[in-house]
Enzyme design. Structure first.
Site, mmCIF file in Angstrom:
data_model
loop_
_atom_site.group_PDB
_atom_site.id
_atom_site.type_symbol
_atom_site.label_atom_id
_atom_site.label_comp_id
_atom_site.label_asym_id
_atom_site.label_seq_id
_atom_site.Cartn_x
_atom_site.Cartn_y
_atom_site.Cartn_z
ATOM 1 N N CYS A 41 -6.530 1.096 3.116
ATOM 2 C CA CYS A 41 -7.401 2.261 3.153
ATOM 3 C C CYS A 41 -7.298 3.124 1.908
ATOM 4 C CB CYS A 41 -7.094 3.082 4.388
ATOM 5 S SG CYS A 41 -7.518 2.216 5.896
ATOM 6 N N GLU A 51 0.861 -1.180 0.000
ATOM 7 C CA GLU A 51 0.000 0.000 0.000
ATOM 8 C C GLU A 51 0.898 1.230 0.000
ATOM 9 O OE1 GLU A 51 -2.580 0.386 3.441
ATOM 10 O OE2 GLU A 51 -3.704 1.979 2.452
ATOM 11 N N GLU A 87 -11.660 -2.702 4.278
ATOM 12 C CA GLU A 87 -12.095 -3.056 5.641
ATOM 13 C C GLU A 87 -13.529 -2.598 5.874
ATOM 14 O OE1 GLU A 87 -9.301 -1.448 8.416
ATOM 15 O OE2 GLU A 87 -8.025 -3.220 8.315
HETATM 16 O O1 AHR Z 1 -1.933 -1.463 6.956
HETATM 17 C C1 AHR Z 1 -2.354 -0.177 7.287
HETATM 18 C C2 AHR Z 1 -3.856 -0.049 7.278
HETATM 19 O O2 AHR Z 1 -4.410 -0.876 8.241
HETATM 20 C C3 AHR Z 1 -4.551 -0.471 6.025
HETATM 21 O O3 AHR Z 1 -4.593 0.528 5.093
HETATM 22 C C4 AHR Z 1 -5.930 -0.778 6.489
HETATM 23 O O4 AHR Z 1 -6.558 -1.753 5.703
HETATM 24 C C5 AHR Z 1 -5.749 -1.193 7.924
HETATM 25 O O5 AHR Z 1 -6.584 -0.518 8.761
#
Ligand code: AHR
Length: 657
Positions: free
Chosen positions: A248, A52, A380
């Site tokens: 996220c 990410e 999520e």
């Molecule tokens: O890994 C960091 C964040 O943790 C991710 O973006 C999210 O999916 C989770 O809350």
């Protein structure tokens, strides 16, 4: 070394005798692997990674672009840039202007005006500095044109470290039409925090745009490619899959700020800049200069999966913005564009070159399909709105692409009302995999050894899509890694239920992180591997194909748990190697006898890898990057007994030679 007793034959005989007696009479631990009772097949893609763009993971990280805001598109076009000039008399020496011919992704330019003997320019700070390596090549490009001037104007380009000029070149800007100018720069020294300067050395005005600097040496030497040292760390893990792009960032604060994959396969100059959702997420760690410019977009992502022989696992927005932020919803009657995005992504990845999106893949240079088999719907999310939206996605995707497995979320945490509600729904709706996320304490992870023992063996499978042990100090220390290792033994033993797993987050810039702990830290020149990285790597490189039962005598159970030691074993079919993984999370060393039951007696060499350190607090830092690292040794045959050091993870690879 935990194995020292086992290396010495005389000491070893004594030790075995002692251990055998203890096994019968006393609570010593006996680890027995039942080599002749192969169980579940492990998914070849079991251990993967989750990337990410958080902690400067892409912009300022994996994407090797060294200039920040090179196109002046940040809401504040000056961000990352400083005006240069001896005398600051002229207000007009540097201006930021709207581009009258601007494409949507390129609405601004910068203009520099110099006067006789009064030169002006700009300097760029990079992403917390520009990392340069001595004698390596760096490709500088700029778009420029002359304004209100007859002759060619000279623009001096320099790489500067402290007060030293490390590389310099002069470019002639001669046309009033936009032209791209290029030069290769070779710095004379290695500097982690250099800057780039541009000085107009003639009397006149130039306009500049799309200023860029890349190392020539990128991953696979692709122009404008990925940072080679960072990708190498991933390659060294041999990940089974890559989950991408979030997290996220998939969701956005609101739907307008969500990740849109189609934007990211356009030519670089057409990829629209997006506010990174981590820019303002944590009040105590603001990063106002964090944007997504998509140098690592879906095209580069699919290439990376192919390079690393990893299954692509894209996650798409399901018509819901982050529920911790606005929670904005696409109404059900407006959901079709989101579903279409998913259909088009499958076509882009897998479709024939005659299809609309398959043709775009071919035009990018990849007529062969990427053979994507997995797709995540939402990150999520939680609640009935999510279930409703998933059903709409699944109806169309399953009808048109039954070959693609769909993944859904179990909410943001591994228990609680949201989790229970979703699991109830998923049991009914039967998606292919449910994605559970766990960020918790060392004790949670150690108890997690048995978490999946009670899961339905015939129901929907589990993807542990994000997890990391968070100690009180949120450090990447040995204790965190060892706790994760215990948890991963539990995943391995339950490989019939848990089909895939990934640590999160993957990368963090030492000067620009928002979230910790993280798997791999980096600065502008180096990577720093954490103890957790080594745990992930040891599992991945010793994945095996079939789970073997392990019995630990103390507990008299078949769970592979004694309260002191935790163990799991697998068989690697192509080599015939038997791999035993043993974790001692306690603060004292533990002795145990070892037995491979059901194997014909022959001499088998054993490769031993141990990850441990003097204390659980120990971590790797930029100053001491190798403090905690696995140690390897070899034994001529399987030892009958071993000492497992406090807070240690041991992998025994018993070779079938
Ligand atoms: O890994 C960091 C964040 O943790 C991710 O973006 C999210 O999916 C989770 O809350």
């Amino acid at each position: 070394m935990p194995l020292r007793a086992a290396f010495k034959p005389i000491a070893l005989l004594g030790a075995i005798a002692l251990l055998v007696i203890r096994c019968i009479a006393d609570p010593a631990i006996c680890v027995t692997v039942q080599a002749d009772a192969p169980g579940t097949h492990i998914n070849p893609a079991m251990w993967g990674v989750f990337f990410e763009d958080i902690n400067f993971g892409a912009d300022g990280g994996l994407s090797a672009e060294l200039i920040k805001n090179g196109s002046f598109e940040f809401p504040d076009p000056r961000m990352g840039w400083t005006r240069l000039g001896d005398k600051n008399t002229s207000e007009n020496s540097v201006r930021y202007l709207a581009r009258s011919d601007g494409a949507p992704a390129n609405m601004r330019l910068a203009e520099i005006t110099s006067e006789p003997n009064d030169f002006y320019g700009l300097s760029n700070e990079g992403f917390r500095g520009i990392g340069l390596k001595a004698s390596e090549d760096y490709d500088f490009t700029i778009e420029a044109r002359c304004v209100a001037s007859s002759g060619p104007l000279k623009l001096k380009v320099e790489l500067v470290g402290g007060h030293a000029v490390l590389a310099s070149a002069s470019l002639n800007i001669s046309s009033s039409n936009w032209a791209q100018l290029k030069v290769t720069l070779k710095p004379s020294a290695t500097v982690a925090k250099a800057k780039l300067t541009l000085i107009l050395e003639d009397n006149g005005t130039v306009q500049i745009d799309r200023v860029s600097l890349f190392p020539t040496k990128t991953w696979k030497n692709r122009p404008q490619g990925l940072r080679a040292d960072m990708v190498q760390r991933l390659a060294d893990m041999k990940p089974g899959f890559i989950r991408f792009p979030g997290g996220c960032v998939v969701e956005g604060f609101n739907l307008g700020l969500r990740y849109q994959w189609k934007q990211t396969i356009l030519p670089r100059e057409e990829r629209m800049l997006l506010l990174n959702r981590w820019n303002v997420e944590f009040k105590d760690r603001p990063v106002p200069d964090y944007y997504q410019s998509f140098g690592l977009g879906f095209w580069e992502y699919f290439q990376l999966c192919e390079d690393l022989n990893a299954e692509p696992l894209p996650i798409l927005n399901c018509g819901m913005a982050c529920q911790y932020n606005s929670g904005e919803l696409a109404p059900m009657e407006a959901l079709q564009p989101y579903i279409q995005d998913a259909l088009d992504l499958i076509e882009f990845a897998n479709g024939p070159v005659t299809s609309t999106w398959g043709a775009k893949r071919a035009a990018l240079g990849h007529p062969e399909p990427f053979r994507m088999k997995l797709l995540g719907i939402g990150n999520e999310q939680w609640g009935p709105q999510y279930v409703e939206r998933y059903q709409a996605f699944a109806k169309e995707l399953k009808a048109k692409h039954p070959e693609v497995q769909l993944l859904v979320a179990a909410g943001p945490s591994p228990s609680g009302a949201r989790f229970d509600y979703l699991w109830e729904q998923w049991k009914r709706l039967k998606p292919d995999l449910v994605d559970e996320h766990s960020y918790s304490s060392p004790s949670w992870f150690i108890e997690g050894f048995t978490r999946y023992d009670g899961y339905d063996r015939t129901g929907t499978k589990v993807f542990v899509g994000e997890y990391a042990c968070h100690t009180k100090e949120q450090k990447n220390n040995l204790t965190a890694a060892i706790s994760e290792a215990v948890f991963m033994l539990g995943l391995e033993r339950n490989a019939d239920v848990v089909r895939m797993a990934a640590y999160a987050p993957l990368f963090a810039h030492v000067d620009a992180w928002q979230w910790r702990p993280d798997l791999i830290w980096f600065d502008n020149l180096r990577t720093i591997l954490t103890p957790s990285y080594y745990v992930q790597q040891l599992f991945s490189l010793n994945r095996g194909d079939v789970v073997l039962p392990v019995v630990l005598a103390l507990a008299g159970s078949t769970t592979g748990k004694t309260g002191q030691l935790y163990a799991s074993a697998v068989l690697e079919e192509k080599t015939g190697d038997l791999i035993v993984k043993i974790v001692n999370p306690a603060n004292e060393k533990v002795e145990a006898s070892l037995k491979l039951a059901g194997l014909p007696i022959k001499k088998r060499r054993v490769r031993v890898t141990v990850l441990t350190a003097a204390s659980g607090e120990m971590e790797n830092t930029p100053e001491a990057p190798d403090r905690v690292a696995p140690q390897e040794s070899a034994l001529e045959s399987m030892p009958s007994a071993m000492v497992f050091q406090a807070q240690s993870f041991t992998v025994l690879r018993v070779e079938q030679f």
